[in-house]
Scaffold this motif. Structure first.
Motif, PDB file in Angstrom:
ATOM      1  N   ASP A 125       0.824  -1.204   0.000  1.00  0.00           N
ATOM      2  CA  ASP A 125       0.000   0.000   0.000  1.00  0.00           C
ATOM      3  C   ASP A 125       0.858   1.253   0.000  1.00  0.00           C
ATOM      4  O   ASP A 125       1.494   1.568   1.004  1.00  0.00           O
ATOM      5  N   GLY A 146      -8.648  -0.948  12.379  1.00  0.00           N
ATOM      6  CA  GLY A 146      -8.163  -1.152  11.024  1.00  0.00           C
ATOM      7  C   GLY A 146      -8.516  -2.538  10.535  1.00  0.00           C
ATOM      8  O   GLY A 146      -9.473  -3.165  11.005  1.00  0.00           O
ATOM      9  N   LEU A 147      -7.751  -3.027   9.578  1.00  0.00           N
ATOM     10  CA  LEU A 147      -7.941  -4.374   9.064  1.00  0.00           C
ATOM     11  C   LEU A 147      -7.600  -5.378  10.149  1.00  0.00           C
ATOM     12  O   LEU A 147      -6.957  -5.045  11.148  1.00  0.00           O
ATOM     13  N   GLU A 148      -8.025  -6.619   9.956  1.00  0.00           N
ATOM     14  CA  GLU A 148      -7.807  -7.644  10.986  1.00  0.00           C
ATOM     15  C   GLU A 148      -6.362  -8.136  10.970  1.00  0.00           C
ATOM     16  O   GLU A 148      -6.082  -9.294  10.643  1.00  0.00           O
ATOM     17  N   THR A 149      -5.471  -7.242  11.330  1.00  0.00           N
ATOM     18  CA  THR A 149      -4.053  -7.570  11.406  1.00  0.00           C
ATOM     19  C   THR A 149      -3.644  -7.776  12.860  1.00  0.00           C
ATOM     20  O   THR A 149      -4.397  -7.478  13.782  1.00  0.00           O
ATOM     21  N   ASN A 154      -3.775  -4.408  14.749  1.00  0.00           N
ATOM     22  CA  ASN A 154      -5.104  -3.968  15.185  1.00  0.00           C
ATOM     23  C   ASN A 154      -5.597  -4.784  16.375  1.00  0.00           C
ATOM     24  O   ASN A 154      -6.177  -4.244  17.317  1.00  0.00           O
ATOM     25  N   HIS A 182     -15.473   0.246  12.008  1.00  0.00           N
ATOM     26  CA  HIS A 182     -14.488  -0.412  11.154  1.00  0.00           C
ATOM     27  C   HIS A 182     -13.894   0.542  10.119  1.00  0.00           C
ATOM     28  O   HIS A 182     -14.615   1.342   9.517  1.00  0.00           O
ATOM     29  N   ASN A 201     -10.072   0.918   7.341  1.00  0.00           N
ATOM     30  CA  ASN A 201      -9.045   0.147   6.611  1.00  0.00           C
ATOM     31  C   ASN A 201      -7.679   0.830   6.665  1.00  0.00           C
ATOM     32  O   ASN A 201      -6.835   0.621   5.803  1.00  0.00           O
ATOM     33  N   TYR A 202      -7.471   1.674   7.667  1.00  0.00           N
ATOM     34  CA  TYR A 202      -6.233   2.426   7.898  1.00  0.00           C
ATOM     35  C   TYR A 202      -6.097   3.668   7.014  1.00  0.00           C
ATOM     36  O   TYR A 202      -5.155   4.435   7.184  1.00  0.00           O
ATOM     37  N   ARG A 203      -7.012   3.894   6.097  1.00  0.00           N
ATOM     38  CA  ARG A 203      -6.933   5.079   5.245  1.00  0.00           C
ATOM     39  C   ARG A 203      -7.792   6.205   5.813  1.00  0.00           C
ATOM     40  O   ARG A 203      -8.757   5.968   6.538  1.00  0.00           O
ATOM     41  N   SER A 206     -11.629   6.133   5.341  1.00  0.00           N
ATOM     42  CA  SER A 206     -12.394   5.203   6.170  1.00  0.00           C
ATOM     43  C   SER A 206     -12.620   5.759   7.573  1.00  0.00           C
ATOM     44  O   SER A 206     -13.665   5.525   8.184  1.00  0.00           O
TER      45      SER A 206
END
Length: 320
Positions: free
Chosen positions: A67, A178-181, A184, A209, A211-213, A216
């Motif tokens: 990204d 963020g995403l399911e990392t 997070n 929820h 997406n780190y951007r 969002s």
């Protein structure tokens, strides 16, 4: 099927230049190298030649990530480049869905990966003794894979931040995840565990929820505003989403920090400009250390245990 001539034409270079790039030779400038690899990635071109000699690839390391939107990547790349240059290695940067095409011992001596799109099974399949991989912000539970993880110690840093917020008297908390990392999960656990230790229940309706951007975070805050149930403080899993959330709040004349406090995570340049309270991650140092750990793996001197980086709170004007 796209071939070497097509790649050369698209990159505006000779076929021999493309061949030199794909065989890991050093006689190509970094900008040209990156342009050729980017085109190969975009068109799904896989270099299948097994003729690359050990001396051709012995001083080459690849870094793949997913990204361009997040500005801290440049700090990470700067750290990697400094470490590798000091040790006589070249750095090749790959991105997009075809990054995996370059993850092999014919092309490079090893890899540093920060790409969530590459699956664990694929990493296990290519992380061999002759091709070590350092994973950033990711753990793989497989003893046979030749990998090592460089991680941010998210959990204690988030616990410290939330405990300080509790001590300031905040009672009601919102969270934009963020995403399911792994990042997070650890950041959210740090929030909820610290609240529980202080007798404060986290309301799952206040989990939004992202997406780190930035977009969002903006959208998540819009949804939160429409609920007419604002928390006292909005904890965000990264700075981009926090900045997006602040923009949405300000559009609705909700003042930060007078009406609601906001925190981020990363300490990006944009966070400093926005006066955002956040948790600072040493991104340059993480890139440098990831490269250092990979070189130790290449030379057979690395320890298997994950390397964890400490993070620190940066208090700024978005917390009352």
């Amino acid at each position: 099927m796209i071939g070497l001539k097509d790649i050369a034409k698209l990159a505006n270079v000779s076929v021999s230049t493309v061949s030199n790039v794909l065989n890991g030779r050093k006689n190509v400038g970094q900008a040209t190298r990156e342009r050729v690899l980017q085109i190969c990635s975009e068109y799904g071109y896989t270099h299948a030649s097994g003729k690359t000699g050990k001396t051709d690839k012995a001083k080459t390391v690849i870094f793949n990530f997913s990204d361009f939107d997040r500005d801290f990547y440049m700090k990470i790349i700067h750290g990697m480049s400094d470490c590798l240059t000091e040790n006589g290695y070249d750095l090749i940067i790959c991105t997009n869905k075809s990054s995996g095409n370059f993850m092999n011992s014919h092309f490079a001596s090893g890899c540093i990966s920060l790409d969530g799109n590459i699956t664990d099974p694929y990493i296990v399949s290519v992380a061999k003794p002759e091709f070590p991989i350092v994973l950033m912000d990711r753990l793989i539970d497989n003893e046979t894979a030749n990998t090592k993880s460089v991680l941010v110690d998210n959990y204690p840093a988030m616990c410290e931040l939330v405990q300080a917020l509790v001590d300031k008297g905040f009672k009601r908390y919102g969270y934009i995840g963020g995403l399911e990392t792994l990042d997070n999960k650890e950041r959210f656990s740090g929030l909820t565990d610290t609240l529980l230790n202080n007798g404060i229940a986290f309301d799952r309706k206040q989990y939004f929820h992202g997406n780190y951007r930035e977009k969002s975070g903006y959208q998540a805050a819009k949804i939160m505003i429409l609920s007419n149930d604002l928390p006292d403080v909005l904890v965000c899993a990264n700075d981009n989403m926090a900045i997006g959330a602040i923009k949405a709040l300000e559009e609705h004349n909700i003042r930060v920090p007078d009406d609601i406090s906001v925190t981020g995570f990363d300490d990006s340049d944009a966070a400093a400009m926005a006066g955002l309270t956040t948790i600072s991650i040493p991104r340059y140092e993480s890139g440098y250390l990831a490269a250092k750990e990979l070189l130790e793996m290449i030379h057979g001197t690395a320890k298997k245990e994950p390397f964890k980086l400490s993070a620190a709170i940066k208090w700024r004007r978005t917390v009352k």
